[in-house]
Design a protein around this motif. Structure first.
Motif, PDB file in Angstrom:
ATOM      1  N   SER A   1      21.643 -23.521 -19.790  1.00 56.46           N
ATOM      2  CA  SER A   1      22.372 -23.008 -18.631  1.00 56.46           C
ATOM      3  C   SER A   1      21.388 -23.382 -17.133  1.00 56.46           C
ATOM      4  N   TYR A   2      20.308 -23.564 -17.432  1.00 53.44           N
ATOM      5  CA  TYR A   2      19.273 -24.010 -16.420  1.00 53.44           C
ATOM      6  C   TYR A   2      19.272 -25.372 -16.198  1.00 53.44           C
ATOM      7  N   SER A   3      19.634 -26.280 -17.149  1.00 48.48           N
ATOM      8  CA  SER A   3      19.677 -27.613 -17.303  1.00 48.48           C
ATOM      9  C   SER A   3      20.054 -28.410 -16.070  1.00 48.48           C
ATOM     10  N   ARG A   4      20.974 -28.224 -15.472  1.00 44.76           N
ATOM     11  CA  ARG A   4      21.550 -29.087 -14.346  1.00 44.76           C
ATOM     12  C   ARG A   4      20.494 -28.794 -13.246  1.00 44.76           C
ATOM     13  N   VAL A   5      20.069 -27.570 -12.901  1.00 48.50           N
ATOM     14  CA  VAL A   5      19.319 -27.336 -11.829  1.00 48.50           C
ATOM     15  C   VAL A   5      18.000 -28.054 -12.194  1.00 48.50           C
ATOM     16  N   LEU A   6      17.339 -27.955 -13.315  1.00 49.03           N
ATOM     17  CA  LEU A   6      16.113 -28.430 -13.846  1.00 49.03           C
ATOM     18  C   LEU A   6      16.122 -30.164 -13.506  1.00 49.03           C
ATOM     19  N   ASP A   7      17.333 -30.577 -14.132  1.00 51.36           N
ATOM     20  CA  ASP A   7      17.484 -32.061 -13.775  1.00 51.36           C
ATOM     21  C   ASP A   7      17.615 -32.408 -12.345  1.00 51.36           C
TER      22      ASP A   7
ATOM     23  N   ARG B   1      17.925 -20.397 -26.021  1.00 48.76           N
ATOM     24  CA  ARG B   1      18.289 -21.766 -26.044  1.00 48.76           C
ATOM     25  C   ARG B   1      19.356 -21.901 -25.276  1.00 48.76           C
ATOM     26  N   GLU B   2      20.437 -21.009 -25.400  1.00 50.00           N
ATOM     27  CA  GLU B   2      21.585 -21.161 -24.495  1.00 50.00           C
ATOM     28  C   GLU B   2      21.348 -20.937 -23.114  1.00 50.00           C
ATOM     29  N   GLU B   3      20.452 -20.018 -22.704  1.00 49.35           N
ATOM     30  CA  GLU B   3      20.054 -19.729 -21.397  1.00 49.35           C
ATOM     31  C   GLU B   3      19.157 -21.067 -20.631  1.00 49.35           C
TER      32      GLU B   3
ATOM     33  N   LEU C   1       9.729 -16.854 -26.068  1.00 50.43           N
ATOM     34  CA  LEU C   1      10.786 -15.911 -26.252  1.00 50.43           C
ATOM     35  C   LEU C   1      11.407 -15.821 -24.792  1.00 50.43           C
ATOM     36  N   TYR C   2      11.057 -16.728 -23.826  1.00 46.70           N
ATOM     37  CA  TYR C   2      11.785 -16.798 -22.393  1.00 46.70           C
ATOM     38  C   TYR C   2      12.180 -17.890 -22.316  1.00 46.70           C
ATOM     39  N   ALA C   3      13.200 -18.301 -21.593  1.00 49.67           N
ATOM     40  CA  ALA C   3      13.833 -19.364 -21.336  1.00 49.67           C
ATOM     41  C   ALA C   3      13.280 -20.551 -20.883  1.00 49.67           C
ATOM     42  N   LEU C   4      12.775 -20.324 -19.570  1.00 47.35           N
ATOM     43  CA  LEU C   4      12.043 -21.353 -18.566  1.00 47.35           C
ATOM     44  C   LEU C   4      10.917 -21.921 -19.379  1.00 47.35           C
TER      45      LEU C   4
END
Length: 132
Positions: free
Chosen positions: A35-41, A30-32, A63-66
């Protein structure tokens, strides 16, 4: 996921053991994702569609972030009989499946019999079918 975490999950003898391992690693996943949130937004604001391979560990995709992001199309691989390719990550967090087993492709190294072409398998072979 680290190789050690994957090995622990695979070595688990019961579903309960696997679930316990999953609960241990989900906070880091979830932390990972965060970390992608800004790029995904930013991609979402610009109308960009993000397609990601589900992974080739024969494990649940969550079990993987994306795959956890609802802004990502996560692609699992199927074989020539339309069944799940044996190594493809799978489950509720895969959005779609596409051919990913023995796909004729360009190769990074030349082979004796086929030059720079041959077959490859994996969710990275399936994702391009989705991207168009």
């Amino acid at each position: 996921l680290s190789d050690q975490q994957i090995a622990r999950w695979r070595a688990a003898k019961t579903e309960e053991e696997k679930r316990q391992i999953e609960l241990e690693i989900l906070p880091a996943i979830r932390e990972e994702v965060n970390s992608y949130s800004r790029v995904l937004d930013l991609a979402n604001e610009r109308g960009t569609i993000i397609v990601a391979s589900a992974g080739n560990q024969n494990m649940p995709a969550y079990l993987y972030a994306l795959p956890l992001s609802q802004r990502v199309i996560t692609v699992a691989a199927i074989d020539s009989k339309d069944g799940r390719w044996e190594s493809s990550n799978h489950g509720l967090y895969t959005t779609v499946s596409a051919p990913g087993h023995l796909i004729y492709s360009g190769l990074a190294r030349e082979t004796k019999d086929r030059g720079y072409y041959g077959t490859m398998s994996g969710t990275s072979m399936a994702a391009p079918h989705v991207t168009g």
